[in-house]
Write a protein that holds these residues in place. Sequence first.
Motif, PDB file in Angstrom:
ATOM      1  N   PHE A 504       0.811  -1.209   0.000  1.00  0.00           N
ATOM      2  CA  PHE A 504       0.000   0.000   0.000  1.00  0.00           C
ATOM      3  C   PHE A 504       0.843   1.257   0.000  1.00  0.00           C
ATOM      4  O   PHE A 504       1.919   1.302   0.599  1.00  0.00           O
ATOM      5  N   SER A 505       0.298   2.295  -0.621  1.00  0.00           N
ATOM      6  CA  SER A 505       0.827   3.640  -0.465  1.00  0.00           C
ATOM      7  C   SER A 505      -0.222   4.459   0.285  1.00  0.00           C
ATOM      8  O   SER A 505      -1.341   4.000   0.508  1.00  0.00           O
ATOM      9  N   GLY A 506       0.171   5.651   0.713  1.00  0.00           N
ATOM     10  CA  GLY A 506      -0.764   6.531   1.406  1.00  0.00           C
ATOM     11  C   GLY A 506      -1.065   6.147   2.835  1.00  0.00           C
ATOM     12  O   GLY A 506      -1.941   6.747   3.473  1.00  0.00           O
ATOM     13  N   GLU A 507      -0.339   5.203   3.388  1.00  0.00           N
ATOM     14  CA  GLU A 507      -0.597   4.818   4.788  1.00  0.00           C
ATOM     15  C   GLU A 507      -0.273   5.956   5.734  1.00  0.00           C
ATOM     16  O   GLU A 507      -1.031   6.236   6.675  1.00  0.00           O
ATOM     17  N   GLU A 508       0.847   6.630   5.481  1.00  0.00           N
ATOM     18  CA  GLU A 508       1.277   7.691   6.389  1.00  0.00           C
ATOM     19  C   GLU A 508       0.322   8.890   6.365  1.00  0.00           C
ATOM     20  O   GLU A 508       0.308   9.697   7.288  1.00  0.00           O
ATOM     21  N   ASP A 509      -0.499   9.004   5.319  1.00  0.00           N
ATOM     22  CA  ASP A 509      -1.459  10.105   5.230  1.00  0.00           C
ATOM     23  C   ASP A 509      -2.858   9.696   5.676  1.00  0.00           C
ATOM     24  O   ASP A 509      -3.806  10.470   5.500  1.00  0.00           O
ATOM     25  N   GLY A 510      -2.979   8.482   6.236  1.00  0.00           N
ATOM     26  CA  GLY A 510      -4.280   8.079   6.758  1.00  0.00           C
ATOM     27  C   GLY A 510      -4.841   6.796   6.191  1.00  0.00           C
ATOM     28  O   GLY A 510      -6.055   6.695   5.949  1.00  0.00           O
ATOM     29  N   LEU A 511      -4.009   5.786   5.960  1.00  0.00           N
ATOM     30  CA  LEU A 511      -4.440   4.468   5.478  1.00  0.00           C
ATOM     31  C   LEU A 511      -5.168   4.575   4.136  1.00  0.00           C
ATOM     32  O   LEU A 511      -6.077   3.792   3.836  1.00  0.00           O
ATOM     33  N   ILE A 512      -4.752   5.505   3.294  1.00  0.00           N
ATOM     34  CA  ILE A 512      -5.490   5.810   2.070  1.00  0.00           C
ATOM     35  C   ILE A 512      -5.489   4.630   1.105  1.00  0.00           C
ATOM     36  O   ILE A 512      -6.540   4.216   0.590  1.00  0.00           O
ATOM     37  N   GLY A 513      -4.324   4.080   0.822  1.00  0.00           N
ATOM     38  CA  GLY A 513      -4.227   2.999  -0.150  1.00  0.00           C
ATOM     39  C   GLY A 513      -4.950   1.743   0.277  1.00  0.00           C
ATOM     40  O   GLY A 513      -5.618   1.083  -0.529  1.00  0.00           O
ATOM     41  N   SER A 514      -4.828   1.373   1.549  1.00  0.00           N
ATOM     42  CA  SER A 514      -5.499   0.153   2.012  1.00  0.00           C
ATOM     43  C   SER A 514      -7.011   0.320   2.015  1.00  0.00           C
ATOM     44  O   SER A 514      -7.754  -0.629   1.728  1.00  0.00           O
ATOM     45  N   LYS A 515      -7.485   1.525   2.317  1.00  0.00           N
ATOM     46  CA  LYS A 515      -8.930   1.779   2.238  1.00  0.00           C
ATOM     47  C   LYS A 515      -9.416   1.601   0.808  1.00  0.00           C
ATOM     48  O   LYS A 515     -10.478   1.023   0.563  1.00  0.00           O
ATOM     49  N   PHE A 516      -8.627   2.083  -0.144  1.00  0.00           N
ATOM     50  CA  PHE A 516      -9.011   1.983  -1.551  1.00  0.00           C
ATOM     51  C   PHE A 516      -9.092   0.519  -1.985  1.00  0.00           C
ATOM     52  O   PHE A 516     -10.035   0.115  -2.676  1.00  0.00           O
ATOM     53  N   LEU A 517      -8.103  -0.296  -1.581  1.00  0.00           N
ATOM     54  CA  LEU A 517      -8.149  -1.719  -1.933  1.00  0.00           C
ATOM     55  C   LEU A 517      -9.297  -2.423  -1.232  1.00  0.00           C
ATOM     56  O   LEU A 517     -10.009  -3.231  -1.836  1.00  0.00           O
ATOM     57  N   ALA A 518      -9.498  -2.127   0.052  1.00  0.00           N
ATOM     58  CA  ALA A 518     -10.553  -2.802   0.814  1.00  0.00           C
ATOM     59  C   ALA A 518     -11.926  -2.570   0.197  1.00  0.00           C
ATOM     60  O   ALA A 518     -12.801  -3.450   0.261  1.00  0.00           O
ATOM     61  N   GLU A 519     -12.125  -1.407  -0.415  1.00  0.00           N
ATOM     62  CA  GLU A 519     -13.412  -1.098  -1.039  1.00  0.00           C
ATOM     63  C   GLU A 519     -13.693  -2.005  -2.233  1.00  0.00           C
ATOM     64  O   GLU A 519     -14.838  -2.361  -2.501  1.00  0.00           O
ATOM     65  N   SER A 520     -12.635  -2.370  -2.957  1.00  0.00           N
ATOM     66  CA  SER A 520     -12.838  -3.130  -4.196  1.00  0.00           C
ATOM     67  C   SER A 520     -12.523  -4.611  -4.075  1.00  0.00           C
ATOM     68  O   SER A 520     -12.811  -5.387  -4.989  1.00  0.00           O
ATOM     69  N   LEU A 521     -11.944  -5.008  -2.956  1.00  0.00           N
ATOM     70  CA  LEU A 521     -11.398  -6.360  -2.834  1.00  0.00           C
ATOM     71  C   LEU A 521     -12.428  -7.449  -3.075  1.00  0.00           C
ATOM     72  O   LEU A 521     -12.196  -8.411  -3.822  1.00  0.00           O
ATOM     73  N   LYS A 522     -13.582  -7.308  -2.447  1.00  0.00           N
ATOM     74  CA  LYS A 522     -14.572  -8.384  -2.534  1.00  0.00           C
ATOM     75  C   LYS A 522     -15.216  -8.477  -3.908  1.00  0.00           C
ATOM     76  O   LYS A 522     -15.907  -9.449  -4.209  1.00  0.00           O
ATOM     77  N   ASN A 523     -15.013  -7.471  -4.761  1.00  0.00           N
ATOM     78  CA  ASN A 523     -15.466  -7.582  -6.148  1.00  0.00           C
ATOM     79  C   ASN A 523     -14.582  -8.546  -6.932  1.00  0.00           C
ATOM     80  O   ASN A 523     -15.019  -9.135  -7.921  1.00  0.00           O
ATOM     81  N   HIS A 524     -13.329  -8.683  -6.495  1.00  0.00           N
ATOM     82  CA  HIS A 524     -12.397  -9.593  -7.160  1.00  0.00           C
ATOM     83  C   HIS A 524     -12.375 -10.965  -6.488  1.00  0.00           C
ATOM     84  O   HIS A 524     -12.274 -11.986  -7.167  1.00  0.00           O
ATOM     85  N   PHE A 525     -12.419 -10.979  -5.164  1.00  0.00           N
ATOM     86  CA  PHE A 525     -12.365 -12.231  -4.397  1.00  0.00           C
ATOM     87  C   PHE A 525     -13.504 -12.196  -3.384  1.00  0.00           C
ATOM     88  O   PHE A 525     -13.467 -11.436  -2.418  1.00  0.00           O
ATOM     89  N   SER A 526     -14.500 -13.017  -3.617  1.00  0.00           N
ATOM     90  CA  SER A 526     -15.735 -12.921  -2.829  1.00  0.00           C
ATOM     91  C   SER A 526     -15.572 -13.413  -1.401  1.00  0.00           C
ATOM     92  O   SER A 526     -16.307 -12.992  -0.510  1.00  0.00           O
ATOM     93  N   ASN A 527     -14.628 -14.310  -1.156  1.00  0.00           N
ATOM     94  CA  ASN A 527     -14.499 -14.900   0.178  1.00  0.00           C
ATOM     95  C   ASN A 527     -13.103 -14.647   0.731  1.00  0.00           C
ATOM     96  O   ASN A 527     -12.248 -15.522   0.735  1.00  0.00           O
ATOM     97  N   VAL A 528     -12.858 -13.406   1.182  1.00  0.00           N
ATOM     98  CA  VAL A 528     -11.584 -13.055   1.818  1.00  0.00           C
ATOM     99  C   VAL A 528     -11.688 -13.427   3.289  1.00  0.00           C
ATOM    100  O   VAL A 528     -12.473 -12.846   4.032  1.00  0.00           O
ATOM    101  N   VAL A 529     -10.913 -14.412   3.714  1.00  0.00           N
ATOM    102  CA  VAL A 529     -11.082 -14.978   5.057  1.00  0.00           C
ATOM    103  C   VAL A 529     -10.140 -14.353   6.085  1.00  0.00           C
ATOM    104  O   VAL A 529     -10.359 -14.506   7.290  1.00  0.00           O
ATOM    105  N   ALA A 530      -9.078 -13.660   5.646  1.00  0.00           N
ATOM    106  CA  ALA A 530      -8.152 -13.049   6.612  1.00  0.00           C
ATOM    107  C   ALA A 530      -7.247 -12.056   5.903  1.00  0.00           C
ATOM    108  O   ALA A 530      -6.979 -12.173   4.698  1.00  0.00           O
ATOM    109  N   MET A 531      -6.798 -11.066   6.672  1.00  0.00           N
ATOM    110  CA  MET A 531      -5.791 -10.124   6.194  1.00  0.00           C
ATOM    111  C   MET A 531      -4.661 -10.073   7.217  1.00  0.00           C
ATOM    112  O   MET A 531      -4.910  -9.903   8.418  1.00  0.00           O
ATOM    113  N   ILE A 532      -3.420 -10.244   6.747  1.00  0.00           N
ATOM    114  CA  ILE A 532      -2.241 -10.220   7.624  1.00  0.00           C
ATOM    115  C   ILE A 532      -1.400  -9.009   7.255  1.00  0.00           C
ATOM    116  O   ILE A 532      -1.007  -8.849   6.093  1.00  0.00           O
TER     117      ILE A 532
END
Length: 738
Positions: A504-532
């Motif tokens: 991810f990028s944008g973490e230091e400015d407020g978790l920006i990149g991870s928020k962006f991925l989290a919004e779209s993730l389940k459209n690509h993978f319907s059953n995300v069982v864990a994040m490490i």
Amino acid sequence: MKKQIFTFLLTLTILGSFAQEKNLKNIKQLTFGGDNAEAYFSPNGKSLTLQITNPQFGIQCDQIYMLDLQKENHSPEDLQLISTGLGRTTCSFFMPDGKHILYASTHEGGHACPAPPKSTDGKYLWAIYPEYDIYIADLNGKVVKQLTNEPGYDAEAVVSPDGKKIVFTSTRSGDLELWIMDIDGSNLKQLTNGLGYDGGAFFSHDSKKLVFRSSRPKTTEAIAEYKDLLSKNLVAPTEMEIYTINIDGTNLKQVTHLGKANWAPYFHPSDKKIIFSSNHHSTRGYDFQLFMIDENGENLRQITWESEFNAFPMFSPDGKKLVFSSNRQQSKPRETNVFIADWVETDEEEIVNNNYLKNHISYLSSDELEGRLTGSKGEKKASKYLAKEFKKLGLKPYNKNSFLQEFDYKIRLNPHDSLSVTKNNGTNVIGYIDNNADKTIVIGAHYDHIGRNEHHNSTKPNSYGEIHNGADDNASGVAGVLELARMFSQNKTKENVNYVFALFSGEEDGLIGSKFLAESLKNHFSNVVAMINMDMIGRLNENKSLVVGGVGTSTVFEKIIEKNKPAGFNVTLENTGIGPSDHTSFYLKDIPVLFFFTGTHMDYHKPSDDEEKINYYGVRAIVDYIFRVTNELTNLDTIPFTKTKAEAGKKTPKFKVTLGVMPDYTDYGDGLHIDGVTEGRPADKAGILSGDILTQIGDCTIKEVYGYMECLSKLSAGDEREVTVIRNGKEIKLKVIF
């Protein structure tokens, strides 16, 4: 009746391997009760010779026994005495014909057990009994030959696989050195000459090399102590490393540089690796585990995890079995038994590679990338490097034909001016392994840092324009993701989950990149069982303190985290799924999360967070830890999501003031341990120092970081309070104006 009881006990202790002991299968206990150790195979692999002390059966000090491995079940009656039963014996080994056993004994010097060593200062000591000489006995216990008859200690003898040589340890030169002789005792030659205890030697399978332990004292004090103890026929085996040497005495090499006691080495059947026992990892108490290391000193990995003592490993002649001594399954304290297991080779691609970790961290934290500020040229260079690494590993690009996922956001550069909003853009780098599974695990870290402090996130005053390289924050976590991507993509196993590797990028400015991925993730993978998530795993301290957050976000996490933790690590578990890093974005989407973090430090968000301060031993161990944890999660049918309770709110409470300290997030229970103090802030002005333990602010008591944040939330700017800290064991009270 006694025999039936032991047979029943044996049935109970035919063990499946512990999940993390992947090299050992079908572990089976061979002895029951007493102190059983140094078990070594016969040339045909059908018998063991070992030494036993067991007062319950009249064995007052070590005697040599033989055990037939062809029996299905074993009891004490199966042990066949080989030594005389007099004096004390040690270090037995089969002769090439399999019909005689080599061992050392004190029986010629006296029939009674020699007195054990006594320590006046509590230090653990080994006795170097000068009465020891080396003998050969037949399997009926008859001594047929005495090989040594010199004054002083002669023991620890073993035979070369080709049957031509015997190596042993002796004090005949005035120090504990390795000596070699022909199988008949002729052509005696001294091999080592360095001051220190050289012993416990074993031959390589091609009979050309020896591996052994050595104490090699270096300081004036250590040398004086070693010589003093040796004059009393004693050694303190607390500082030993593993060495190799050719059988002609040439090419002496030190293999380990781990500190503490590394001993009982034995060559892997390939002769390219060495298995040994060590407590180098231990931060408290008595803890010896088996480890393996390449002959060149690289790729250290842990083999055993169960119990606090595992030692004396030996491979069977065909390389299919490993015999070792352990206090696992003990029925009484201080009991050690012999175990045998099927040996399972490690998939070499699943060994964490220190060189890869170092290369990634070195490049990402170099001045060339200028601190990897989101939207900067340095960030773009970093993203291209990361995408290239994913492509090299054969990962699939997450974003159609690209590993890059771009996003736009707004940032307020002046926190005191609500109108000063600036547009910025960033780039996530994402690849995945498609195993055609119905479950997916995300493994992530942020690769951005704070550049030249353009966004004012530095903890160093007046640092605008200085490069903040962020080696720990978070080149260390990125290197961990890249290494796990390599391990899972290149290994021989097809796991039953898909893996998304997200940087991810944008973490230091407020978790920006991870928020962006989290919004779209389940459209690509319907059953995300864990994040490490790995954020700052590069500065493991001397206490080996590691925080694992998010443990409460699934009911299955705690047991797996506890079971797989690296030997010697002090792991603090935090339940909350909310925290100051990218896992929060996924927790808020009802995905179970785990967060690995070695804590803040004096270089946090400063230009001094550089690569040379990285603890690579720690990074390697943590990545291996996460690999084991992930493997266990992979094999679960379900990973249920659990919302964490009020504790999540404690992670980032609302407060209007700051003390200006960097906390150690480990929960010690005695207060907030302070890793660093920011110059010019209230703590610094009041005289609080790094290393202090903060226990109270006013009448508000502090036990750990959550209590500290709770106390801050009750204060306003300008408030003055008396704070209490513990410094060097003494309580100190200071005035702080917040």
